[in-house]
Design a protein around this motif. Structure first.
Motif, PDB file in Angstrom:
ATOM      1  N   VAL A   5       1.100  -1.285   0.098  1.00  0.00           N
ATOM      2  CA  VAL A   5       0.390  -0.320   0.055  1.00  0.00           C
ATOM      3  C   VAL A   5       1.188   1.231   0.152  1.00  0.00           C
ATOM      4  O   VAL A   5       1.668   1.338   0.928  1.00  0.00           O
ATOM      5  N   ASP A   6       0.627   1.875  -0.760  1.00  0.00           N
ATOM      6  CA  ASP A   6       1.460   3.436  -1.308  1.00  0.00           C
ATOM      7  C   ASP A   6       0.975   4.806  -1.238  1.00  0.00           C
ATOM      8  O   ASP A   6       1.229   5.751  -1.303  1.00  0.00           O
ATOM      9  N   ILE A   7       0.367   4.787   0.750  1.00  0.00           N
ATOM     10  CA  ILE A   7      -0.909   5.848   0.950  1.00  0.00           C
ATOM     11  C   ILE A   7       0.041   7.099   1.463  1.00  0.00           C
ATOM     12  O   ILE A   7      -0.200   8.066   0.951  1.00  0.00           O
ATOM     13  N   ASP A   8       1.211   6.505   1.919  1.00  0.00           N
ATOM     14  CA  ASP A   8       2.336   7.677   2.312  1.00  0.00           C
ATOM     15  C   ASP A   8       2.706   8.497   0.910  1.00  0.00           C
ATOM     16  O   ASP A   8       3.199   9.435   0.850  1.00  0.00           O
ATOM     17  N   VAL A   9       2.985   7.274  -0.342  1.00  0.00           N
ATOM     18  CA  VAL A   9       3.813   8.714  -1.546  1.00  0.00           C
ATOM     19  C   VAL A   9       2.447   8.993  -1.713  1.00  0.00           C
ATOM     20  O   VAL A   9       2.497  10.396  -2.394  1.00  0.00           O
ATOM     21  N   MET A  10       0.797   8.847  -2.016  1.00  0.00           N
ATOM     22  CA  MET A  10       0.229   9.788  -2.694  1.00  0.00           C
ATOM     23  C   MET A  10       0.162  10.821  -1.346  1.00  0.00           C
ATOM     24  O   MET A  10      -0.590  12.297  -1.776  1.00  0.00           O
ATOM     25  N   LEU A  11       0.268  10.619  -0.059  1.00  0.00           N
ATOM     26  CA  LEU A  11      -0.238  11.674   1.143  1.00  0.00           C
ATOM     27  C   LEU A  11       0.901  12.481   0.739  1.00  0.00           C
ATOM     28  O   LEU A  11       0.842  13.634   0.921  1.00  0.00           O
ATOM     29  N   ALA A  12       2.284  12.533   0.273  1.00  0.00           N
ATOM     30  CA  ALA A  12       3.689  13.425   0.297  1.00  0.00           C
ATOM     31  C   ALA A  12       3.167  14.482  -0.584  1.00  0.00           C
ATOM     32  O   ALA A  12       3.612  15.250  -0.627  1.00  0.00           O
ATOM     33  N   ARG A  13       2.651  13.428  -2.132  1.00  0.00           N
ATOM     34  CA  ARG A  13       2.227  14.475  -3.904  1.00  0.00           C
ATOM     35  C   ARG A  13       1.347  15.096  -3.081  1.00  0.00           C
ATOM     36  O   ARG A  13       1.337  16.680  -4.068  1.00  0.00           O
ATOM     37  N   ARG A  14       0.358  14.945  -2.409  1.00  0.00           N
ATOM     38  CA  ARG A  14      -0.972  15.777  -2.189  1.00  0.00           C
ATOM     39  C   ARG A  14      -0.437  16.714  -1.067  1.00  0.00           C
ATOM     40  O   ARG A  14      -1.440  17.529  -0.669  1.00  0.00           O
ATOM     41  N   LYS A  15       0.567  16.366   0.040  1.00  0.00           N
ATOM     42  CA  LYS A  15       1.321  16.960   1.155  1.00  0.00           C
ATOM     43  C   LYS A  15       0.146  17.513   2.027  1.00  0.00           C
ATOM     44  O   LYS A  15      -1.023  18.445   2.066  1.00  0.00           O
ATOM     45  N   MET A  16      -0.797  16.361   2.460  1.00  0.00           N
ATOM     46  CA  MET A  16      -1.537  16.103   3.205  1.00  0.00           C
ATOM     47  C   MET A  16      -1.133  14.821   4.260  1.00  0.00           C
ATOM     48  O   MET A  16      -0.131  14.532   4.236  1.00  0.00           O
ATOM     49  N   SER A  17      -1.617  15.958   5.683  1.00  0.00           N
ATOM     50  CA  SER A  17      -1.434  14.437   6.409  1.00  0.00           C
ATOM     51  C   SER A  17      -2.786  13.716   6.868  1.00  0.00           C
ATOM     52  O   SER A  17      -3.525  13.314   6.434  1.00  0.00           O
TER      53      SER A  17
END
Length: 82
Positions: A5-17
């Motif tokens: 699961v690459d949720i952390d990658v998408m969180l970083a791309r979206r600059k979201m916590s």
């Protein structure tokens, strides 16, 4: 587990916590952490759809398959199950 699961990658791309994502998706930060840290055994399609909607991405942006580095031979798995 071969599904990553690459949720952390998408969180970083979206600059979201993590907290913001959890709130917008409607799940607890603890449950999101289980997904994010590859400890989940399953994910509901409704949760996956909500994650994709909030992160504006496709399921394939969040999930990927990696082969098991040390698969158990089928003959061993079958004999151990008996």
């Amino acid at each position: 587990m071969p599904i990553v699961v690459d949720i952390d990658v998408m969180l970083a791309r979206r600059k979201m916590s993590v907290g913001e994502l959890a709130e917008r998706v409607g799940i607890t930060p603890a449950n999101l952490a289980v997904l994010k840290n590859d400890r989940a055994k399953a994910v509901r399609f409704t949760t996956l759809a909500a994650l994709c909607e909030v992160l504006e991405c496709q399921p394939g942006d969040l999930l990927r398959w990696e082969p098991d580095p040390d698969p158990v031979p089928e003959s061993v798995a079958v004999s151990e199950a008996l």
